[in-house]
Design an enzyme around this catalytic site. Sequence first.
Site, mmCIF file in Angstrom:
data_model
loop_
_atom_site.group_PDB
_atom_site.id
_atom_site.type_symbol
_atom_site.label_atom_id
_atom_site.label_comp_id
_atom_site.label_asym_id
_atom_site.label_seq_id
_atom_site.Cartn_x
_atom_site.Cartn_y
_atom_site.Cartn_z
ATOM 1 C CB SER A 174 -0.960 -0.053 1.195
ATOM 2 O OG SER A 174 -2.024 0.846 1.048
ATOM 3 C CG ASP A 232 -5.629 -4.066 -3.800
ATOM 4 O OD1 ASP A 232 -6.215 -3.034 -3.421
ATOM 5 O OD2 ASP A 232 -4.469 -4.361 -3.449
ATOM 6 C CG HIS A 242 -5.501 -2.576 -0.234
ATOM 7 N ND1 HIS A 242 -4.461 -2.459 -1.141
ATOM 8 C CD2 HIS A 242 -5.168 -1.779 0.820
ATOM 9 C CE1 HIS A 242 -3.547 -1.626 -0.663
ATOM 10 N NE2 HIS A 242 -3.950 -1.203 0.532
#
Length: 281
Positions: free
Chosen positions: A154, A215, A268
């Site tokens: 991320s 995601d 995610h």
Amino acid sequence: MKQFSAKYALILLATAGQALAASTQGISEDLYNRLVEMATISQAAYADLCNIPSTIIKGEKIYNAQTDINGWILRDDTSKEIITVFRGTGSDTNLQLDTNYTLTPFDTLPQCNDCEVHGGYYIGWISVQDQVESLVKQQASQYPDYALTVTGHSLGASMAALTAAQLSATYDNVRLYTFGEPRSGNQAFASYMNDAFQVSSPETTQYFRVTHSNDGIPNLPPAEQGYAHGGVEYWSVDPYSAQNTFVCTGDEVQCCEAQGGQGVNDAHTTYFGMTSGACTW
């Protein structure tokens, strides 16, 4: 951890089969295990590196209080590599960086012509640049035959991308593994990364951009705002396995980005069955 239903998994696999003419399904077990290892380190960064592989030696911490960027320098004497890992979003301060979509000149890397990068992540990068370069130089001097590996999930993935770009100007043995990476810069930056990390082929690439199912974060910031992805995409579809990992080398919207995910979702936060900071693997 929420599990995807068998029906949803079949839908994803069917979609993949229809849409990925320029991509291939299945990777070697060795590469799959390598991606899982890097994902383990990246997900563990949310919880002070819990449950990382036993061969890895935890070194100095990277930290800036103003940006709340967190990372570590690690060493693996078995694989002979120095690993820099960055934590993903873990605070409101990090979230402010995430949402600063202003493209900013990558001034710390002047050889990256016309390169602009995510404004928030650039602020994060310059806040820890001196620490990172000093710690990596120290380790590289002590272990000159070790490869330099950079990874993160991320926000940590984009921090890893900017770090790897910077290190590649000094070192010729840098490898990059990202998980759920947002678009980190413009097309000039993506092209620079593709050249620097030999992305022309999966056989040569040193930039492994791993995505998962639908995601939503790899869809951000929007391409319409001047952003682009680099790297070879390795798209993991549930149930996760080497066979259910697609190698996507064409248009970036073929694989994960084509699934319509938006923002932070279950796909995610979980990669290869490991949820960020959960430490249950």
